[in-house]
Design a protein around this motif. Sequence first.
Motif, PDB file in Angstrom:
ATOM      1  N   SER A  45       0.643   9.920  -3.652  1.00 29.58           N
ATOM      2  CA  SER A  45      -0.046  11.193  -3.578  1.00 29.58           C
ATOM      3  C   SER A  45      -1.544  11.017  -3.382  1.00 29.58           C
ATOM      4  CB  SER A  45       0.224  11.967  -4.871  1.00 29.58           C
ATOM      5  OG  SER A  45      -0.423  13.196  -4.831  1.00 29.58           O
ATOM      6  N   GLU A  87      -5.898  22.832  -3.547  1.00 32.20           N
ATOM      7  CA  GLU A  87      -4.905  23.612  -2.831  1.00 32.20           C
ATOM      8  C   GLU A  87      -3.714  22.727  -2.497  1.00 32.20           C
ATOM      9  OE1 GLU A  87      -5.495  24.455   1.361  1.00 32.20           O
ATOM     10  OE2 GLU A  87      -7.424  23.448   1.277  1.00 32.20           O
ATOM     11  N   GLU A  88      -2.567  23.376  -2.281  1.00 31.07           N
ATOM     12  CA  GLU A  88      -1.367  22.656  -1.858  1.00 31.07           C
ATOM     13  C   GLU A  88      -1.392  22.548  -0.342  1.00 31.07           C
ATOM     14  OE1 GLU A  88       1.843  22.420  -4.202  1.00 31.07           O
ATOM     15  OE2 GLU A  88       0.032  22.054  -5.395  1.00 31.07           O
ATOM     16  N   ARG A  89      -1.026  21.387   0.153  1.00 28.20           N
ATOM     17  CA  ARG A  89      -0.979  21.227   1.608  1.00 28.20           C
ATOM     18  C   ARG A  89       0.307  20.508   1.997  1.00 28.20           C
ATOM     19  NH1 ARG A  89      -6.235  18.989   4.539  1.00 28.20           N
ATOM     20  NH2 ARG A  89      -7.060  20.905   3.611  1.00 28.20           N
ATOM     21  N   GLU A  90       0.975  21.045   3.025  1.00 34.04           N
ATOM     22  CA  GLU A  90       2.221  20.429   3.471  1.00 34.04           C
ATOM     23  C   GLU A  90       1.922  19.390   4.533  1.00 34.04           C
ATOM     24  OE1 GLU A  90       5.399  23.185   4.124  1.00 34.04           O
ATOM     25  OE2 GLU A  90       6.477  21.777   5.422  1.00 34.04           O
ATOM     26  N   THR A  96       4.707  18.065   0.050  1.00 36.13           N
ATOM     27  CA  THR A  96       3.536  18.862  -0.312  1.00 36.13           C
ATOM     28  C   THR A  96       2.651  18.059  -1.249  1.00 36.13           C
ATOM     29  OG1 THR A  96       4.853  20.864  -0.152  1.00 36.13           O
ATOM     30  CG2 THR A  96       2.781  21.037  -1.336  1.00 36.13           C
ATOM     31  N   THR A  98      -1.217  18.034  -3.465  1.00 39.89           N
ATOM     32  CA  THR A  98      -2.349  18.818  -3.961  1.00 39.89           C
ATOM     33  C   THR A  98      -3.625  18.085  -3.606  1.00 39.89           C
ATOM     34  OG1 THR A  98      -1.016  19.553  -5.825  1.00 39.89           O
ATOM     35  CG2 THR A  98      -3.389  19.891  -5.991  1.00 39.89           C
ATOM     36  N   ASP A 128      -6.541  19.234  -9.330  1.00 36.24           N
ATOM     37  CA  ASP A 128      -6.496  20.516 -10.019  1.00 36.24           C
ATOM     38  C   ASP A 128      -6.885  20.410 -11.501  1.00 36.24           C
ATOM     39  OD1 ASP A 128      -4.309  19.042 -10.708  1.00 36.24           O
ATOM     40  OD2 ASP A 128      -2.819  20.568 -10.177  1.00 36.24           O
ATOM     41  N   ASP A 282       3.516  14.613  -6.227  1.00 35.56           N
ATOM     42  CA  ASP A 282       3.709  16.061  -6.233  1.00 35.56           C
ATOM     43  C   ASP A 282       4.271  16.531  -4.892  1.00 35.56           C
ATOM     44  OD1 ASP A 282       0.106  16.622  -6.121  1.00 35.56           O
ATOM     45  OD2 ASP A 282       1.442  15.575  -4.764  1.00 35.56           O
ATOM     46  N   GLY A 283       4.920  15.633  -4.197  1.00 45.43           N
ATOM     47  CA  GLY A 283       5.554  16.024  -2.962  1.00 45.43           C
ATOM     48  C   GLY A 283       7.036  15.786  -2.996  1.00 45.43           C
TER      49      GLY A 283
END
Length: 283
Positions: A45, A87-90, A96, A98, A128, A282-283
């Motif tokens: 991540s 922010e979350e990004r794909e 996904t 953060t 975050d 977190d993906g």
Amino acid sequence: MDSDKYPTESDRRRFVKGVAGGATMAAITTAAGAAVEGTTTGVGSGGGTVTYRAAKNTDGPAPRGLPQIPLELDDEGYLKGVWPESEERELDDGTTVTIAEMELGGVTYSTQWFQYCGCQTFQNVQPDGEYDNYMRYSANTRLDWQSEQTSIGERVHVDQFEDYAEWGNGIGEDGYGKPANCTWRSQEVDSEETLPIQIVRSTRVEEAAAEDEWLAESTVDGFIAFLNKCTHFCCIPGFKDSSDAPKFGAANKSYCGCHQSVYDPFDIVERSFTALPRPDTDG
Ligand code: FES
């Protein structure tokens, strides 16, 4: 000696690997002054190749400069570091992640800048993580003025630097800049996860900010800040806090006594490195 001089065992292996890659790539530069010290894309991540702004490494074995931290003053004159909104990004592969990054002064400022030396595992470097972002005086200082005139954990205030244009302590030239050793996003976390910060207030910073968009946005009233983890093996460098510094060309620079690396807080350059991935997925 700082207790988190070395990252955890697994991170240390990855870090050392990154340093070796840096040695082979260090000669690559562009007209913009960028140097790519690693090309391996990180797994996990928020790792991978990151371009950042740094206090230039001018001597010694460190592979690259110290990452800069953008600053602001609040309405009462207390100094804060800037932390972007997360922010979350794909990603292309459907996962996904953060992230926390923002456009500032023509530069993409990202919290990935701080993902090395074990910091990538710290709670306070998670995109975050919510902290108040004030700079606070550290217990870890060799600066007499700081020990005598401030309290550990006290927030840094602009009034404590009123004499910055003339300040000196017998190391190097007077009037080069007034430093302090601080912490950031660390007041409520385990001491092993403290982020050590070097701040300097200098007329040199004000002059540079008048001519550079990034510095105009990332410095304030002559204050500049860096994550103070040497990019060699993670010791804590210092500005005008070691009588050895002049012997190694660092009388007016930041000096790491572990293996004599030198950084120039008044020469800000663009650099790239391989940010270590955060441990969460977190993906
Ligand atoms: S020069 Fe080796 S840790 Fe700083």
